[in-house]
Design an enzyme around this catalytic site. Sequence first.
Site, mmCIF file in Angstrom:
data_model
loop_
_atom_site.group_PDB
_atom_site.id
_atom_site.type_symbol
_atom_site.label_atom_id
_atom_site.label_comp_id
_atom_site.label_asym_id
_atom_site.label_seq_id
_atom_site.Cartn_x
_atom_site.Cartn_y
_atom_site.Cartn_z
ATOM 1 N N ARG A 210 0.835 -1.223 -0.239
ATOM 2 C CA ARG A 210 0.122 -0.009 0.150
ATOM 3 C C ARG A 210 0.883 1.233 0.151
ATOM 4 N NH1 ARG A 210 -5.251 -1.728 2.293
ATOM 5 N NH2 ARG A 210 -5.375 -3.881 1.254
ATOM 6 N N GLU A 212 0.294 4.064 0.942
ATOM 7 C CA GLU A 212 -0.235 5.263 1.612
ATOM 8 C C GLU A 212 0.856 5.872 2.457
ATOM 9 O OE1 GLU A 212 -1.987 2.145 4.234
ATOM 10 O OE2 GLU A 212 -3.677 2.046 3.234
ATOM 11 N N ARG A 218 0.073 2.147 13.102
ATOM 12 C CA ARG A 218 -0.577 0.807 12.553
ATOM 13 C C ARG A 218 -0.452 0.557 11.298
ATOM 14 N NH1 ARG A 218 -4.048 4.283 14.935
ATOM 15 N NH2 ARG A 218 -4.779 4.955 13.258
ATOM 16 N N HIS A 219 0.397 1.303 10.445
ATOM 17 C CA HIS A 219 0.531 1.298 9.100
ATOM 18 C C HIS A 219 1.801 0.684 8.367
ATOM 19 C CE1 HIS A 219 -3.263 3.662 9.108
ATOM 20 N NE2 HIS A 219 -3.546 2.924 8.188
ATOM 21 N N GLU A 351 -8.590 -1.812 13.802
ATOM 22 C CA GLU A 351 -9.026 -2.680 12.730
ATOM 23 C C GLU A 351 -7.960 -3.912 12.274
ATOM 24 O OE1 GLU A 351 -10.100 -0.881 9.032
ATOM 25 O OE2 GLU A 351 -9.339 -3.007 7.963
ATOM 26 N N SER A 354 -10.885 -6.697 7.126
ATOM 27 C CA SER A 354 -12.064 -6.338 6.356
ATOM 28 C C SER A 354 -12.503 -7.688 5.795
ATOM 29 C CB SER A 354 -11.683 -5.492 5.524
ATOM 30 O OG SER A 354 -11.584 -4.247 5.805
ATOM 31 N N ARG A 402 -0.849 -6.756 12.428
ATOM 32 C CA ARG A 402 -1.939 -6.067 13.484
ATOM 33 C C ARG A 402 -2.385 -6.937 14.425
ATOM 34 N NH1 ARG A 402 -5.706 -1.844 10.369
ATOM 35 N NH2 ARG A 402 -3.847 -0.344 9.322
HETATM 36 P P1 AMO Z 1 -8.493 -3.993 3.634
HETATM 37 O O1 AMO Z 1 -7.712 -2.960 2.859
HETATM 38 O O2 AMO Z 1 -9.271 -3.377 4.854
HETATM 39 O O3 AMO Z 1 -9.235 -5.107 3.082
HETATM 40 O O4 AMO Z 1 -7.279 -4.708 4.340
HETATM 41 C C1 AMO Z 1 -7.403 -5.856 5.200
HETATM 42 C C2 AMO Z 1 -6.683 -5.928 6.520
HETATM 43 O O5 AMO Z 1 -5.123 -5.766 5.996
HETATM 44 C C3 AMO Z 1 -4.441 -5.001 7.088
HETATM 45 N N1 AMO Z 1 -3.890 -3.827 6.615
HETATM 46 C C4 AMO Z 1 -2.716 -3.076 6.899
HETATM 47 N N2 AMO Z 1 -1.822 -3.723 7.896
HETATM 48 C C5 AMO Z 1 -0.904 -2.921 7.801
HETATM 49 N N3 AMO Z 1 -0.606 -1.792 7.249
HETATM 50 C C6 AMO Z 1 -1.318 -1.277 6.225
HETATM 51 N N4 AMO Z 1 -1.121 -0.331 5.437
HETATM 52 C C7 AMO Z 1 -2.457 -2.118 6.219
HETATM 53 N N5 AMO Z 1 -3.578 -1.803 5.245
HETATM 54 C C8 AMO Z 1 -4.503 -3.074 5.436
HETATM 55 C C9 AMO Z 1 -5.728 -4.797 8.109
HETATM 56 C C10 AMO Z 1 -6.878 -4.699 7.326
HETATM 57 O O6 AMO Z 1 -7.874 -5.144 8.157
HETATM 58 N N6 AMO Z 1 -9.231 -7.065 -0.073
HETATM 59 C C11 AMO Z 1 -9.928 -6.650 1.356
HETATM 60 C C12 AMO Z 1 -9.932 -8.000 2.202
HETATM 61 C C13 AMO Z 1 -11.392 -8.803 2.049
HETATM 62 O O7 AMO Z 1 -12.528 -8.122 1.807
HETATM 63 O O8 AMO Z 1 -10.970 -9.828 1.639
HETATM 64 C C14 AMO Z 1 -8.714 -5.787 1.838
HETATM 65 O O9 AMO Z 1 -7.560 -5.684 1.370
HETATM 66 O O10 AMO Z 1 -5.387 -5.390 9.198
#
Ligand code: AMO
Length: 428
Positions: A210, A212, A218-219, A351, A354, A402
């Site tokens: 990502r 981001e 948390r990221h 979180e 998802s 996480r």
């Molecule tokens: P989502 O984007 O919510 O959903 O990501 C799912 C889970 O991945 C973790 N996560 C991260 N952990 C650390 N750093 C980050 N930048 C980060 N971004 C996400 C979180 C999050 O809840 N395709 C959907 C999933 C699905 O519907 O099957 C998805 O990627 O714990």
Amino acid sequence: MEKHTVSQLKALTSDTEVTLQGWIQDIRVMKNIIFLVFRDHTGIAQLTVKRDSWKGINLESVSRESAVSATGTFLAKGVSKIGPEILLKVLTVLNPSRSPLPLAVSDPVNSDIETRLNHRFLDLRKREVNVVFQAQSKLLWGIRKFLSDNGFVEVHTPKVVAAATEGGADLFRVQYFEKETYLNQSPQLYKEILISAGLNRVFEVGPAFRAEKHNTVRHLNEFTSVDIEMAFSDHNDAMRMLEGSVRSGISEVSSSMGKELAETGHNILIPEIPFPRITYEESVKYIEGHGEKINFGDDFSPEQLKILGNQFHDFYFITKWPAVLRPFYTMPDPANSEFTNSFDLQYQEKEITSGAQRVHDPQMLVERFHSKGLREEDFSFYLESFMYGMPPHAGWGLGLERLCMILLDLPNIREATLFPRDRNRISP
Ligand code: AMO
């Protein structure tokens, strides 16, 4: 000569000759005696040397953190406070360590996280750091066991991809010969195609990327995503699999490492299932009841999630999210299409997962592309798999770091990542 680990010593009878391999953590030189603090991956032992009878190498020249092989006799009645005691006969330096050390492995002073991450291999030699990754391995093992027992097949899908799954903004671009491609944000599209391929239930553990820009505790910009997808299933089936996976992972950590984790200050509690469920709308009401204002379709802030999370003991689901907050592949709620058959697994404000039931009707999927401003031609390889009897399906994605962070109550996700990738760090 049989090799032993420190943890095996307590089962031996006194005076057994043993050979241990590991590192010299410290050397204490007294008038008549020298104590070496020896460490391997299982613990710490004391190597005792009587100066007048020692015929081996010059021990005072052995630098801290040198890799060594030590042979001696195990003293079952040793009085050392740091661990089992061995009367040393031979010490061989297998590879010396440079000094000074950029990071002290044994000193009680804690270096700042940047210094620790810069010299991560030394940081990881510390027991309390190392134990996190042993626990993470057990956590994943427990999840894998649960999924495999429930008929899931482990798969591996491409990480260099042609289309975005979780929104176009957060993509890392990769030059792939003549084409511009991306690092995958999630195996979403591929796990769904595999449902059309008749694998029935699939899971994947792999990196997700990502781009981001935010730099928070948390990221990460690269994290480990545990993903599942299941055919002929809906969001409720997926939530049950998630609860079972989380509980199985935590049980595995507790049963195999509970004692060791307790010694390093971690108390592992196995959560009760089913986890409580609260809808997005109920959450809005609850949070507004505490003086906050939320417009329909707003995501919750960490502060608002803290308010919500306070009423639950540990894990809880927020379900039925508004369609505007969920990706194109999420199934609308048949009773009210402003909402979706979706869920997030939360632990207080954090979180972890998802998931959702997915759209399986290709016509509806095309409409959802358009409503999100996406071009269906960018997704033709994905859309094709919906044209030939795609089963109804559901799944989720869980961030392994996480979950590990929550389980061990770590203050920063980098503590649960061997070599974190964040806004500023791409090395080591
Ligand atoms: P989502 O984007 O919510 O959903 O990501 C799912 C889970 O991945 C973790 N996560 C991260 N952990 C650390 N750093 C980050 N930048 C980060 N971004 C996400 C979180 C999050 O809840 N395709 C959907 C999933 C699905 O519907 O099957 C998805 O990627 O714990």
